[in-house]
Scaffold this motif. Structure first.
Motif, short mmCIF file in Angstrom:
data_model
loop_
_atom_site.label_atom_id
_atom_site.label_comp_id
_atom_site.label_asym_id
_atom_site.label_seq_id
_atom_site.Cartn_x
_atom_site.Cartn_y
_atom_site.Cartn_z
N CYS A 1 -5.71 -3.33 4.32
CA CYS A 1 -5.69 -1.92 4.87
C CYS A 1 -6.98 -1.00 4.19
O CYS A 1 -7.46 -1.67 3.35
CB CYS A 1 -4.52 -1.08 4.79
SG CYS A 1 -4.17 -0.73 3.21
N CYS B 1 0.72 -1.25 0.13
CA CYS B 1 0.08 -0.08 0.04
C CYS B 1 0.98 1.23 0.06
O CYS B 1 2.08 1.40 0.84
CB CYS B 1 -0.90 0.03 1.26
SG CYS B 1 -1.88 1.50 1.34
N ILE C 1 0.19 4.04 0.94
CA ILE C 1 -0.16 5.14 1.99
C ILE C 1 0.55 4.34 3.46
O ILE C 1 1.30 4.94 4.06
CB ILE C 1 -1.67 5.32 2.21
CG1 ILE C 1 -2.02 6.10 1.17
CG2 ILE C 1 -1.91 6.19 3.41
CD1 ILE C 1 -3.70 6.08 1.02
N CYS C 2 0.22 3.14 3.64
CA CYS C 2 0.56 2.76 4.91
C CYS C 2 1.87 1.38 4.90
O CYS C 2 2.03 1.08 5.71
CB CYS C 2 -0.26 2.03 5.78
SG CYS C 2 -1.11 0.56 5.27
N CYS D 1 -6.80 2.06 3.76
CA CYS D 1 -6.52 3.34 3.14
C CYS D 1 -7.33 3.65 1.77
O CYS D 1 -7.53 4.86 1.61
CB CYS D 1 -4.97 3.06 2.69
SG CYS D 1 -3.87 2.83 4.19
ZN LIG Z 1 -2.80 1.30 3.59
#
Ligand SMILES: [Zn+2]
Length: 91
Positions: free
Chosen positions: A52, A28, A30-31, A54
């Motif tokens: 996740c 991901c 983002i995370c 996100c």
């Molecule tokens: Zn994520």
């Protein structure tokens, strides 16, 4: 040299033979969670773990072995293909 284009059955058999229960697709952005395919213990079911939330969809989507094969078959980088062959145990 292994056959370049593989069938869904090739992956199912390889997963069984090598005890592969999941395949990392990407992280991901983002995370960093590792997103990828997961296989049921009997290898009859394939799911895609978004992992996740996100993207606002923390779900496991049903997939098929065809998706796994398509992901492989559309690769054009020799390096990526070699890594995938190693992962799946393809000679
Ligand atoms: Zn994520």
């Amino acid at each position: 040299m292994a056959e370049r284009i593989k069938s869904p059955e090739d992956f199912k058999e390889a997963a069984k033979a090598n005890g592969i229960s999941k395949v990392d697709s990407h992280n991901c952005s983002i995370c960093g969670y590792t997103v990828g395919y997961q296989f049921s213990p009997n290898y009859e079911e394939v799911k895609f773990d978004h992992g996740c939330d996100c993207t606002g969809r923390y779900i496991k989507s049903p997939r098929t072995w065809q998706y796994v094969a398509d992901d492989y078959n559309r690769q054009s980088s020799e390096k990526v293909i070699a890594e995938m062959n190693k992962f799946w145990g393809f000679e």
